[in-house]
Design a protein around this motif. Sequence first.
Motif, PDB file in Angstrom:
ATOM      1  N   GLY A  95       5.625  17.157  -0.630  1.00  0.00           N
ATOM      2  CA  GLY A  95       5.345  16.973   0.691  1.00  0.00           C
ATOM      3  C   GLY A  95       3.731  16.498   1.059  1.00  0.00           C
ATOM      4  O   GLY A  95       3.458  16.220   2.023  1.00  0.00           O
ATOM      5  N   VAL A  96       3.003  16.616  -0.211  1.00  0.00           N
ATOM      6  CA  VAL A  96       1.538  16.246  -0.088  1.00  0.00           C
ATOM      7  C   VAL A  96       1.241  14.951  -0.479  1.00  0.00           C
ATOM      8  O   VAL A  96       1.493  14.660  -1.723  1.00  0.00           O
ATOM      9  N   ARG A  97       0.250  14.329   0.218  1.00  0.00           N
ATOM     10  CA  ARG A  97      -0.182  13.012  -0.279  1.00  0.00           C
ATOM     11  C   ARG A  97      -1.162  13.532  -1.445  1.00  0.00           C
ATOM     12  O   ARG A  97      -2.327  14.105  -1.072  1.00  0.00           O
ATOM     13  N   ILE A  98      -0.997  12.946  -2.817  1.00  0.00           N
ATOM     14  CA  ILE A  98      -2.247  13.214  -3.781  1.00  0.00           C
ATOM     15  C   ILE A  98      -2.804  12.134  -4.228  1.00  0.00           C
ATOM     16  O   ILE A  98      -3.787  12.308  -5.209  1.00  0.00           O
ATOM     17  N   GLY A  99      -2.422  11.031  -3.747  1.00  0.00           N
ATOM     18  CA  GLY A  99      -3.148   9.644  -4.352  1.00  0.00           C
ATOM     19  C   GLY A  99      -2.742   8.384  -3.694  1.00  0.00           C
ATOM     20  O   GLY A  99      -1.777   8.628  -2.621  1.00  0.00           O
ATOM     21  N   ALA A 100      -3.071   7.112  -3.871  1.00  0.00           N
ATOM     22  CA  ALA A 100      -2.817   6.092  -3.419  1.00  0.00           C
ATOM     23  C   ALA A 100      -2.888   4.698  -4.355  1.00  0.00           C
ATOM     24  O   ALA A 100      -3.470   4.993  -5.534  1.00  0.00           O
ATOM     25  N   SER A 101      -2.273   3.767  -3.900  1.00  0.00           N
ATOM     26  CA  SER A 101      -2.170   2.458  -4.607  1.00  0.00           C
ATOM     27  C   SER A 101      -2.186   1.382  -3.845  1.00  0.00           C
ATOM     28  O   SER A 101      -1.602   1.474  -2.696  1.00  0.00           O
ATOM     29  N   GLN A 102      -2.674   0.201  -4.130  1.00  0.00           N
ATOM     30  CA  GLN A 102      -2.326  -0.963  -3.793  1.00  0.00           C
ATOM     31  C   GLN A 102      -1.955  -1.887  -4.713  1.00  0.00           C
ATOM     32  O   GLN A 102      -2.547  -2.000  -5.675  1.00  0.00           O
ATOM     33  N   TYR A 103      -0.836  -2.623  -4.590  1.00  0.00           N
ATOM     34  CA  TYR A 103      -0.293  -3.579  -5.779  1.00  0.00           C
ATOM     35  C   TYR A 103       0.538  -4.875  -5.335  1.00  0.00           C
ATOM     36  O   TYR A 103       0.897  -4.588  -3.907  1.00  0.00           O
ATOM     37  N   CYS A 104       0.595  -5.748  -5.794  1.00  0.00           N
ATOM     38  CA  CYS A 104       1.452  -6.977  -5.609  1.00  0.00           C
ATOM     39  C   CYS A 104       2.108  -7.169  -6.895  1.00  0.00           C
ATOM     40  O   CYS A 104       1.763  -7.579  -7.900  1.00  0.00           O
ATOM     41  N   THR A 105       3.546  -7.339  -6.349  1.00  0.00           N
ATOM     42  CA  THR A 105       4.496  -8.060  -7.600  1.00  0.00           C
ATOM     43  C   THR A 105       4.826  -9.288  -7.469  1.00  0.00           C
ATOM     44  O   THR A 105       5.328  -9.505  -6.298  1.00  0.00           O
ATOM     45  N   TYR A 106       4.410 -10.235  -8.290  1.00  0.00           N
ATOM     46  CA  TYR A 106       4.712 -11.556  -8.274  1.00  0.00           C
ATOM     47  C   TYR A 106       6.092 -11.811  -8.594  1.00  0.00           C
ATOM     48  O   TYR A 106       6.241 -12.562  -9.616  1.00  0.00           O
ATOM     49  N   GLN A 107       6.866 -11.950  -7.637  1.00  0.00           N
ATOM     50  CA  GLN A 107       8.449 -12.051  -7.844  1.00  0.00           C
ATOM     51  C   GLN A 107       8.502 -13.631  -7.981  1.00  0.00           C
ATOM     52  O   GLN A 107       9.732 -13.931  -8.809  1.00  0.00           O
ATOM     53  N   SER A 108       7.845 -14.233  -7.308  1.00  0.00           N
ATOM     54  CA  SER A 108       8.001 -15.858  -7.219  1.00  0.00           C
ATOM     55  C   SER A 108       7.352 -16.368  -8.499  1.00  0.00           C
ATOM     56  O   SER A 108       7.632 -17.496  -8.711  1.00  0.00           O
ATOM     57  N   GLU A 109       6.779 -15.712  -9.443  1.00  0.00           N
ATOM     58  CA  GLU A 109       6.228 -16.090 -10.607  1.00  0.00           C
ATOM     59  C   GLU A 109       7.104 -15.534 -11.788  1.00  0.00           C
ATOM     60  O   GLU A 109       7.976 -15.785 -11.805  1.00  0.00           O
ATOM     61  N   MET A 115       0.907  -1.176  -0.010  1.00  0.00           N
ATOM     62  CA  MET A 115       0.051   0.051   0.047  1.00  0.00           C
ATOM     63  C   MET A 115       0.886   1.235   0.031  1.00  0.00           C
ATOM     64  O   MET A 115       1.979   1.333   0.722  1.00  0.00           O
ATOM     65  N   VAL A 116       0.676   2.271  -0.929  1.00  0.00           N
ATOM     66  CA  VAL A 116       1.334   3.503  -1.144  1.00  0.00           C
ATOM     67  C   VAL A 116       0.743   4.635  -1.102  1.00  0.00           C
ATOM     68  O   VAL A 116      -0.553   4.644  -1.785  1.00  0.00           O
ATOM     69  N   TYR A 117       1.338   5.671  -0.877  1.00  0.00           N
ATOM     70  CA  TYR A 117       0.692   6.970  -1.248  1.00  0.00           C
ATOM     71  C   TYR A 117       1.684   7.609  -2.345  1.00  0.00           C
ATOM     72  O   TYR A 117       2.904   7.396  -2.541  1.00  0.00           O
ATOM     73  N   PHE A 118       1.055   8.439  -2.969  1.00  0.00           N
ATOM     74  CA  PHE A 118       1.819   9.228  -4.178  1.00  0.00           C
ATOM     75  C   PHE A 118       1.911  10.506  -3.571  1.00  0.00           C
ATOM     76  O   PHE A 118       0.961  11.164  -2.978  1.00  0.00           O
ATOM     77  N   VAL A 119       3.148  11.110  -3.439  1.00  0.00           N
ATOM     78  CA  VAL A 119       3.564  12.245  -2.534  1.00  0.00           C
ATOM     79  C   VAL A 119       4.174  13.291  -3.635  1.00  0.00           C
ATOM     80  O   VAL A 119       4.997  13.055  -4.254  1.00  0.00           O
ATOM     81  N   ARG A 120       3.581  14.771  -3.512  1.00  0.00           N
ATOM     82  CA  ARG A 120       4.287  15.679  -4.404  1.00  0.00           C
ATOM     83  C   ARG A 120       4.426  16.565  -3.659  1.00  0.00           C
ATOM     84  O   ARG A 120       3.438  17.252  -2.947  1.00  0.00           O
TER      85      ARG A 120
END
Length: 155
Positions: free
Chosen positions: A67-81, A60-65
């Motif tokens: 010093g201000v949070r301007i958005g967010a995301s959830q993602y999963c990178t399948y490194q084992s695949e 889970m991450v915020y996008f910051v510009r």
Amino acid sequence: MIAIEEIPVERAGEFWNIQLGYLLDDGMIETEEEKTYFSSREYRGHLEGLMRRSPDKLHMVYFVRDGVRIGASQYCTYQSEDGKCFILDFWVFPQYRGNGTGHACFDTLSHYTEADGAVYYALNYCKENSRRFWASIGFVDDGVDEYGVKRMVKR
């Protein structure tokens, strides 16, 4: 310049509150049943468990510009695949939309995830304006998932 701020599992509660507002305000969920599900301990607990696993941790991450949070995301990178980075959520907060902000946030996210093993990207969508946004970044339709939800991919 846009930066990424990781949200640790211990602070996932603040993300859940923002996410539910986004899902409601943007019309991603419309029924009380959906609202109950996305607010449930079952849903949230499952994803928090994925934040603790290794490999293939959910982020889970915020996008910051500036010093201000301007958005967010959830993602999963399948490194084992095969290096697929599956984007569960991605949004720019309404007051920061426009002027290419979403494109800039995805550009930052793609560089960030590539450094962590992402080879390509996949996501589901349910709204036409979402499809148009992702297509403008280079995603293409890729059928439907096992639940019948439309899917896009960017290789």
